[in-house]
Design a protein around this motif. Structure first.
Motif, short mmCIF file in Angstrom:
data_model
loop_
_atom_site.label_atom_id
_atom_site.label_comp_id
_atom_site.label_asym_id
_atom_site.label_seq_id
_atom_site.Cartn_x
_atom_site.Cartn_y
_atom_site.Cartn_z
N CYS A 296 0.80 -1.23 0.10
CA CYS A 296 -0.20 0.14 -0.08
C CYS A 296 0.81 1.19 -0.08
CB CYS A 296 -0.71 0.03 1.34
SG CYS A 296 -2.20 1.12 1.19
N TYR B 108 2.62 -1.16 -4.84
CA TYR B 108 1.33 -1.07 -5.55
C TYR B 108 0.61 0.10 -4.59
CZ TYR B 108 1.67 -5.45 -7.87
OH TYR B 108 2.03 -6.45 -8.42
N PRO C 16 -2.54 2.79 -3.99
CA PRO C 16 -4.12 2.81 -3.73
C PRO C 16 -4.72 3.78 -4.80
CG PRO C 16 -3.34 4.11 -1.86
CD PRO C 16 -1.93 3.30 -2.65
N ASP C 17 -3.92 4.53 -5.71
CA ASP C 17 -4.76 5.11 -6.55
C ASP C 17 -3.52 6.01 -7.49
OD1 ASP C 17 -4.14 7.79 -5.41
OD2 ASP C 17 -5.15 7.31 -3.85
N ASP D 103 -5.00 -3.24 -5.07
CA ASP D 103 -5.79 -3.25 -3.69
C ASP D 103 -4.81 -4.29 -2.76
OD1 ASP D 103 -8.02 -2.99 -1.64
OD2 ASP D 103 -7.57 -5.21 -2.02
N ASP E 11 -6.12 -7.97 -2.83
CA ASP E 11 -6.12 -8.62 -4.07
C ASP E 11 -4.56 -9.16 -4.25
OD1 ASP E 11 -8.53 -7.96 -3.97
OD2 ASP E 11 -8.60 -6.44 -5.38
N CYS F 45 3.25 -3.09 4.54
CA CYS F 45 1.98 -2.89 4.18
C CYS F 45 1.53 -1.62 5.32
CB CYS F 45 1.06 -4.05 4.43
SG CYS F 45 -0.78 -3.75 3.97
N LEU G 264 -1.37 0.84 5.86
CA LEU G 264 -2.88 1.08 5.33
C LEU G 264 -3.14 2.58 5.70
CD1 LEU G 264 -4.41 -2.32 6.27
CD2 LEU G 264 -3.56 -1.78 3.99
N ASP H 270 -8.60 4.63 4.68
CA ASP H 270 -9.60 4.08 3.62
C ASP H 270 -9.49 2.76 3.53
OD1 ASP H 270 -10.70 6.57 3.43
OD2 ASP H 270 -10.20 7.16 1.62
N GLU H 271 -8.19 2.33 3.25
CA GLU H 271 -7.76 0.93 2.82
C GLU H 271 -7.89 0.17 4.21
OE1 GLU H 271 -4.99 3.26 2.42
OE2 GLU H 271 -6.06 3.65 0.80
N ARG I 249 -11.62 -0.90 4.95
CA ARG I 249 -12.00 -2.09 4.01
C ARG I 249 -11.74 -3.36 4.33
NH1 ARG I 249 -10.92 1.73 -0.27
NH2 ARG I 249 -9.08 0.70 -0.86
#
Ligand SMILES: C[S@@+](CC[C@H](N)C(=O)[O-])C[C@H]1O[C@@H](n2cnc3c(N)ncnc32)[C@H](O)[C@@H]1O
Length: 684
Positions: free
Chosen positions: A537, A557, A559-560, A585, A588, A603, A605, A608-609, A612
């Motif tokens: 993230c 990776y 998030p946006d 994500d 995923d 990671c 987070l 928002d993440e 989830r």
């Protein structure tokens, strides 16, 4: 038709309440006028005055030329009086004569009947009873004004009302008449060497009229007038007067005129109108909420008409604006204020008496122009003494923190740290030092608007922070998370432990370097050396840059897309070419890993993440541990305050350690913003 230059009687008409301004304007043109009845100023002058008045008058509605005066008790008297006027002198051959009648306190009650009597009288006078008038020429409007038994018959020399300057082609809701806007500026006695601000500029009428006045531009120079067809004035007089008016334009030496509005369409229209009026170079246009209004300028005027709220649904917002006005205006203590507001009950709201008040009409709405003189020692709504104690406490707390942090950053090679975190007068304040900048943020709930009172408190806090921390006021950025505070921000480059970050101290969504992850960054950087790293993230300023700087290779990776773009820039300035960046994500991504193994998985987070994933953080950490290489480590950080079952962390089949305390930087020890766990891999 005489063609002579004999003096004529001229009447300048004006709206209720602006007569004195028109009288003043006439005196500046060299004419001594007197008020003959409400809204009418009369003077005698040669016909060139008709031209001059039409071109130059800013607040008048029309310029009339008196053809006759008489007394009339009934329609017979009216007929006789109108017919006795020498119409051949006044009406050009072929003119289409249209009487326009106004009746006040007269036995003749019907304006329509008076109109047809007047028309009949004019026709008979020109061509005799029973004959038809040739009306193929331009229109001449004959103004018949009946006040009691006194009748004044005049010719309208203006044609379209004088407010039609020609610079406004499109209408904007709530716009002022140009003549009223000019009157406001003149009633306030604004001078061109004083700055002028209109924070509710709409289509820009007030600033444009101010700029026309400041530069001595004749407001009527670009338009046509009915009297241009009157042969007894002559084309040469119009040419000469227009020429003279152009020569009088003077763009030099004016103070700034600033127009702003919250509505981008209004600002666009205002700019277009200013261009049409030839004054765009004299007005600065800004987009913004008036609650954020501030200026370095002094001794100027705020002249404006905020929304009245006369339309359904707008009343509430108009009331809120009025309530907020005092707090905004108190930020400009050396300014005078001219506020045109609907109704007449604003003084109790602002909590002080106006220096002057004038009743005016905008369209048919009765308004009041409130004028307030500068009030340097008397800010009406925001009283420093009311907040004095809290501010003293804040200053003391910040000074203590600043003392504590005087040597600490240098000793640790730190250029960015949290200097303060706590409540001040209901605001949730954090103060971050970012190199030579300060970010002062109210982390309170984001809302649609940020009240002017809150903004004043934030300003005061920023001022104190600037003093205590020794940072120049220009480098202090105030941030709040209301929809109204979207503004572009400058960026700086910050270095932390040899890694560079692009930072925007004023950015609403975060500056771009998460200070509370400083120790986490150091921890992962130690483990990332020559390792294969996966960042699940990745956000700029979290952990990827310092990891990429030392890793043998890394996959990140985001998030946006925005996070991806900014992270790529940070990686570029750090020349970290070993990182593959994508968008995905976290859950995923980890679920799709098959044979690949990593030495370090990070990671972190965001809220928002995390919301989830919650409550399955233990599952996520377990999935990470399953794809670690021997001796590898996975680290999971979750914002504190996200609910989950802490016990579940002990149930995963790998050695897990909570690192929250040890990885919380000293400057965040009071807040503990993250919960952090590390986990060793399965084959370890
Ligand atoms: C009565 S109109 C002003 C009309 C203007 N004098 C003209 O002649 O066109 C009020 C203006 O206030 C603007 N406005 C409403 N809320 C605002 C806010 N919070 N900050 C700045 N402008 C706002 C509206 O967009 C509108 O253009």
């Amino acid at each position: 038709m005489t063609g002579s230059m004999q003096p004529v009687e001229i009447i300048a008409t004006a709206a209720f309440g602006v007569e004195a301004s028109v009288k003043w304007e006439l005196s500046r043109l060299g004419y001594e006028a007197k008020a003959t009845s409400p809204g009418r100023l009369s003077f005698n002058a040669d016909p060139a005055a008709i031209v001059r008045s039409n071109l130059h008058l800013r607040a008048a509605d029309r310029v009339l030329v008196v053809a006759g005066r008489f007394r009339a008790k009934d329609f017979d008297d009216l007929f006789a009086g109108v017919a006795a006027i020498d119409w051949r002198r006044w009406a050009p051959v072929g003119a289409r004569v249209t009487p326009r009648v106004g009746i006040v306190r007269s036995p003749m009650r019907s304006p329509r009947s008076a109109q047809s009597v007047a028309k009949r009288a004019i026709v008979e006078s020109l061509v005799g009873k029973g004959n038809t008038l040739d009306e193929t020429g331009p229109e001449v409007v004959v103004d018949v004004s009946v006040l009691g038994e006194d009748v004044t018959v005049s010719l309208d020399s203006s044609g379209a009302g004088l407010h039609k300057r020609g610079y406004r082609q499109r209408a904007q809701a709530g716009q002022l008449k140009e003549t009223l806007a000019a009157a406001l500026v003149m009633i306030c006695r604004w001078r061109r060497d004083q700055p002028l601000i209109d924070p509710f500029c709409g289509s820009g009428t007030i600033p444009i009229e101010a700029a026309l006045l400041a530069s001595n531009r004749a407001p009527g120079i670009g338009r046509a007038f009915a009297a241009e067809h009157w042969p007894w004035i002559g084309d040469s007089v119009w040419e000469q007067e227009r020429c003279r008016a152009s020569e009088l334009v003077d763009d030099s030496g004016g103070a700034p005129i600033i127009a702003s509005d919250i509505n981008p369409q209004a600002v666009g229209l205002a700019r277009q109108c200013a261009e049409n009026a030839g004054v765009a170079h004299l007005v600065r246009f800004d987009l913004g909420d008036y609650r954020e209004l501030e200026t370095e300028l002094a001794n100027g005027w705020v002249i404006t008409n905020p929304p009245y709220g006369v339309r359904v649904g707008e009343e509430k917002e108009a009331n809120r604006i009025q309530k907020d006005l005092p707090a905004v205006l108190s930020r400009l203590p050396s300014f005078s204020h001219g506020l045109l507001l609907g109704g007449s009950d604003f003084e109790p709201i602002i909590g002080k008496s106006a220096t002057r008040k004038r009743k005016l009409y905008n369209a048919r709405i009765q308004c009041t122009l409130y004028q307030f003189a500068p009030s340097p020692d008397d800010s009406p709504a925001f009283s420093a003494s009311a907040n004095g104690h809290a501010m003293d406490q804040f200053r003391a707390a910040l000074t203590k923190r600043a003392r504590h942090f005087r040597k600490w950053p240098n000793q640790h090679g730190i250029h960015a740290f949290r200097a303060f975190d706590g409540d001040v007068l209901g605001l949730r304040i954090s103060i971050d030092r970012l190199g030579e900048s300060l970010r002062v943020e109210d982390k309170g709930d984001p809302g649609k608007t940020y009240s002017a009172d809150k903004l004043n408190i934030l300003r005061e806090i920023s001022g104190i922070a600037s003093e205590v921390m020794g940072i120049s006021p220009e480098s202090v950025q105030r941030v709040h998370r209301s929809a109204s505070s979207q503004r572009a921000s400058d960026q700086i480059e910050l270095v932390e432990r040899g890694v560079y970050y692009e930072v925007r101290p004023a950015e609403m969504s975060g500056a771009g370097l998460e200070l509370s992850l400083r120790e986490l960054r150091a921890w992962v950087a130690r483990r990332a050396k020559d390792a294969r790293v996966l960042d699940l993230c990745a956000r700029p300023g979290h952990a990827s840059e310092c990891t990429a700087a030392v890793a043998s290779n890394m996959t990140a990776y985001c998030p946006d897309d925005l996070a991806q773009a900014r992270l790529r820039r940070n990686l570029k300035i750090n020349q970290a070419a070993n990182t593959e960046v994508g968008v995905g994500d976290a859950v995923d991504v980890i679920d799709q890993i098959d044979d690949e193994r990593f030495d370090l998985i990070v990671c972190v987070l965001g809220s928002d993440e995390a919301s989830r994933v919650t409550p399955a953080f233990a599952d996520l950490l377990q999935s990470c541990a399953e794809v670690l290489s021997p001796g590898g480590t996975a680290l999971l950080a979750v914002p504190a305050g996200i609910a989950f079952d802490e016990g579940s962390m002990g149930e995963i089949g790998f050695p897990v350690k909570e690192l929250t305390k040890s990885l919380t930087p000293d400057d965040f020890k009071n807040a503990m913003p993250w919960c952090i766990w590390a986990c060793r891999g399965s084959l370890d």
